[in-house]
Design an enzyme around this catalytic site. Structure first.
Site, PDB file in Angstrom:
ATOM      1  N   SER A  42       0.866  -1.178   0.000  1.00  0.00           N
ATOM      2  CA  SER A  42       0.000   0.000   0.000  1.00  0.00           C
ATOM      3  C   SER A  42       0.904   1.230   0.000  1.00  0.00           C
ATOM      4  CB  SER A  42      -0.914  -0.005   1.233  1.00  0.00           C
ATOM      5  OG  SER A  42      -0.166   0.119   2.416  1.00  0.00           O
ATOM      6  N   HIS A 155      -3.567  -6.013   2.557  1.00  0.00           N
ATOM      7  CA  HIS A 155      -2.650  -7.006   3.119  1.00  0.00           C
ATOM      8  C   HIS A 155      -3.307  -8.363   3.360  1.00  0.00           C
ATOM      9  CE1 HIS A 155       0.249  -3.712   4.817  1.00  0.00           C
ATOM     10  NE2 HIS A 155       0.245  -3.762   3.511  1.00  0.00           N
ATOM     11  N   GLU A 164      -4.731  -2.348   9.205  1.00  0.00           N
ATOM     12  CA  GLU A 164      -3.971  -2.828  10.366  1.00  0.00           C
ATOM     13  C   GLU A 164      -4.631  -2.477  11.694  1.00  0.00           C
ATOM     14  OE1 GLU A 164       0.118  -1.385   9.978  1.00  0.00           O
ATOM     15  OE2 GLU A 164      -0.033  -1.637   7.815  1.00  0.00           O
ATOM     16  N   GLU A 205       1.351  -9.414   7.136  1.00  0.00           N
ATOM     17  CA  GLU A 205       2.184  -9.016   8.263  1.00  0.00           C
ATOM     18  C   GLU A 205       2.011  -9.934   9.468  1.00  0.00           C
ATOM     19  OE1 GLU A 205       1.609  -4.797   8.864  1.00  0.00           O
ATOM     20  OE2 GLU A 205       2.625  -4.339   6.986  1.00  0.00           O
ATOM     21  N   ASP A 242      -4.064   1.408  11.545  1.00  0.00           N
ATOM     22  CA  ASP A 242      -3.673   1.982  10.256  1.00  0.00           C
ATOM     23  C   ASP A 242      -4.739   1.577   9.242  1.00  0.00           C
ATOM     24  OD1 ASP A 242      -2.672   2.903   7.902  1.00  0.00           O
ATOM     25  OD2 ASP A 242      -0.885   1.624   7.876  1.00  0.00           O
ATOM     26  N   GLU A 286      -3.288   5.964  12.033  1.00  0.00           N
ATOM     27  CA  GLU A 286      -2.416   6.305  10.901  1.00  0.00           C
ATOM     28  C   GLU A 286      -3.235   6.261   9.607  1.00  0.00           C
ATOM     29  OE1 GLU A 286       0.791   3.458  10.632  1.00  0.00           O
ATOM     30  OE2 GLU A 286       0.852   3.645   8.452  1.00  0.00           O
ATOM     31  N   ASP A 313       1.298   8.641   6.765  1.00  0.00           N
ATOM     32  CA  ASP A 313       2.224   7.679   6.127  1.00  0.00           C
ATOM     33  C   ASP A 313       2.228   7.912   4.610  1.00  0.00           C
ATOM     34  OD1 ASP A 313       3.523   5.483   5.047  1.00  0.00           O
ATOM     35  OD2 ASP A 313       2.032   4.009   5.654  1.00  0.00           O
ATOM     36  N   LYS A 338       9.608   5.239   7.150  1.00  0.00           N
ATOM     37  CA  LYS A 338      10.053   4.052   6.414  1.00  0.00           C
ATOM     38  C   LYS A 338      11.261   4.442   5.572  1.00  0.00           C
ATOM     39  CE  LYS A 338       5.356   2.198   5.690  1.00  0.00           C
ATOM     40  NZ  LYS A 338       4.164   2.440   4.847  1.00  0.00           N
ATOM     41  N   HIS A 366       8.282  -1.192   9.481  1.00  0.00           N
ATOM     42  CA  HIS A 366       8.639  -2.201   8.482  1.00  0.00           C
ATOM     43  C   HIS A 366       7.818  -1.959   7.212  1.00  0.00           C
ATOM     44  CE1 HIS A 366       4.968  -4.907   9.531  1.00  0.00           C
ATOM     45  NE2 HIS A 366       4.698  -3.631   9.665  1.00  0.00           N
ATOM     46  N   LYS A 389       6.527  -0.176  14.475  1.00  0.00           N
ATOM     47  CA  LYS A 389       5.613  -1.269  14.125  1.00  0.00           C
ATOM     48  C   LYS A 389       6.343  -2.237  13.219  1.00  0.00           C
ATOM     49  CE  LYS A 389       3.041   0.643  10.150  1.00  0.00           C
ATOM     50  NZ  LYS A 389       1.711   0.767   9.535  1.00  0.00           N
TER      51      LYS A 389
HETATM   52  O1  LIG Z   1       0.909   0.990   5.238  1.00  0.00           O
HETATM   53  C1  LIG Z   1       1.847   0.665   5.947  1.00  0.00           C
HETATM   54  O2  LIG Z   1       2.077   1.302   6.963  1.00  0.00           O
HETATM   55  C2  LIG Z   1       2.777  -0.441   5.542  1.00  0.00           C
HETATM   56  C3  LIG Z   1       3.452  -1.202   6.638  1.00  0.00           C
HETATM   57  O3  LIG Z   1       2.579  -1.792   7.540  1.00  0.00           O
HETATM   58  O4  LIG Z   1       2.271  -1.264   4.531  1.00  0.00           O
HETATM   59  P1  LIG Z   1       3.037  -1.330   3.119  1.00  0.00           P
HETATM   60  O5  LIG Z   1       4.433  -1.735   3.384  1.00  0.00           O
HETATM   61  O6  LIG Z   1       2.258  -2.311   2.302  1.00  0.00           O
HETATM   62  O7  LIG Z   1       2.967   0.063   2.549  1.00  0.00           O
HETATM   63 MG   LIG Z   2       0.513   2.825   6.637  1.00  0.00          MG
END
Ligand SMILES: O=C(O)[C@@H](CO)OP(=O)(O)O
Ligand SMILES: [Mg+2]
Length: 428
Positions: A42, A155, A164, A205, A242, A286, A313, A338, A366, A389
């Site tokens: 995502s 996911h 999440e 995850e 999230d 988030e 994010d 990230k 992650h 996380k």
């Molecule tokens: O959205 C998020 O925060 C992430 C990690 O949990 O997902 P992805 O790595 O798929 O972007």
């Molecule tokens: Mg996110």
């Protein structure tokens, strides 16, 4: 002075069985450092570019041969002989060599692997653990592990819209105890789902991915699991969400299959969050709104920012320039961090520094496609963010980070600190 002797990348697989790359950096002193690069599902539209080959005959277009060739060719040549003492200079050289604003030429995956390997090599040359090398003697704070125990959205294949549902052991006395709280709750949740005839298969995850009657039911079963494991919801273990709302954003609002499948306005979505915050021990939300819906974020921050953490994010993508704008416009009160969204260690540190200066939180994260590399564990302690996380307390690629954090806590002994960065859950 220790310098870079050679750099080489090769292909490995991530936790989704897709190709990614690992970088091996050898110093002039003979030390060897390795680093592997994760990959998101995502993703934010403005993330630094993850270079994929696009050849449908190899890994459905997801190959990383080009990124590997970029490491082994231009990057290795440009960095050979550089001192490992100055991470910022190494990262600057990488950024200049790429020459684009989004790392689209060499690939953020190629660049990040080298940047992380250089940081590790530098720590090795001074015989320091990575967290101390990057964070100094004051790097003693362990993060609250936000464990994603129930997966939905992109996911998982279930009917839960929100991506999440995490448990955050805010009341644990130490990181090791926080992991025990989380693991016991995870097992209790498994038993509870099983007892109700719900699926205990897991998502990307490691969190369970059952079909549920509504999105809210996810919060309800998690609170039950916390209590079934013998903990107090809110006091011992809180909830962090999230929703990853970009993944269900549509023209004019949001489409939630779990809420009747009509289009929900941003205002109505905020009302859902407000209702939940009153009834469940939620401390952090988030991406409650889509990456382009800054107005939605601003309204949420105004309404809830004094009580809970509002994290950006997909909208901020760990990009210092965008985070600066977000701070000025009061779009959130925290950023997700990230490394591969921005592509170098130095720029990631800068993103966190901006958050701290503004009084914002920073949650290191992650990616859903992970490797067993544990760089972010050391990085989180180095930065002292107090929160990270890394998925469920199961599956090797998620536990690599948590287990490394347990090792760091043991190594720090009495000097280790563990405290919640969140406000007390506002519910009840
Ligand atoms: O959205 C998020 O925060 C992430 C990690 O949990 O997902 P992805 O790595 O798929 O972007
Ligand atoms: Mg996110």
């Amino acid at each position: 002075m220790t310098r870079i002797n050679s750099i080489a990348a090769r292909q490995i697989f991530d936790s989704r069985g897709l190709p990614t790359l690992t970088v091996r950096l050898e110093t002039t002193g003979g030390a060897i450092a390795e680093a592997s690069v994760p990959s998101g599902a995502s993703t934010g539209a403005h993330e630094a570019v993850e270079l994929r080959d696009g050849d449908p005959k190899r890994f459905g277009g997801k190959g990383v041969d080009k990124a590997i060739a970029n490491v082994n060719g231009p990057i290795a040549n440009a960095l050979a002989g550089m001192s490992l003492e100055d991470q910022a200079a190494i990262d600057r050289r990488l950024i200049d060599l790429d020459g684009t604003s989004n790392k689209g030429k060499l690939g953020a995956n190629a660049i990040l692997g080298v940047s992380m390997a250089a940081a590790r090599a530098a720590a090795m040359t001074v015989s320091q653990p990575l967290y101390r090398h990057l964070g100094g003697a004051g790097a003693v704070r362990l993060p609250v592990p936000c464990m994603n125990v129930l997966n939905g959205g992109k996911h998982a294949d279930n009917n839960v819209d929100f991506q999440e549902f995490m448990i955050a052991p805010v009341g644990a006395p130490s990181f090791a105890e926080a992991m025990r709280y989380g693991a016991e709750t995870y097992q209790a949740l498994k038993a509870l789902l099983h007892d109700r005839g719900l699926s205990t298969a897991v998502g990307d995850e490691g969190g369970f991915a059952p079909d549920l009657g509504s999105n809210e039911e996810a919060c309800a079963v998690i609170v039950e699991a916390i209590e079934r494991a013998g903990y107090r919801a809110g006091e011992d273990i809180a909830i962090a969400l999230d929703p990853a709302a970009s993944s269900f954003a549509v023209e004019g609002g949001y489409r939630l299959a779990g809420e009747g499948d009509g289009v929900t306005s941003a205002k109505a979505l905020l009302a859902i969050y407000e209702d939940w915050v009153k009834r469940y021990p939620i401390v952090s939300i988030e991406d409650g709104f889509g990456e382009d819906d800054w107005a939605g974020f601003i309204a949420q921050t105004e309404a809830q920012g004094g009580r809970i953490q509002i994290v950006g994010d997909d909208n901020f993508v760990t990009n210092p320039t965008i985070i600066k704008r977000g701070i000025a416009e009061k779009v959130a009160n925290a950023a997700l961090i990230k490394l591969n969204q921005i592509g170098t260690v130095t720029e990631t540190v800068e993103a966190i520094r901006l958050c701290f200066e503004a009084g914002w939180g920073a949650m290191v994260s992650h990616r859903s496609g992970e490797t067993t590399d544990d760089f972010i564990a050391d990085f989180t302690v180095a930065m002292g963010t107090g929160q990270l996380k890394s998925g469920a307390p199961c599956r090797g690629e998620r536990l690599a980070k948590y287990n490394r954090l347990m090792a760091i806590e043991a190594e720090l002994g009495d000097r280790a600190q563990y405290s919640s960065p969140f406000k007390r859950p506002p519910h009840r």
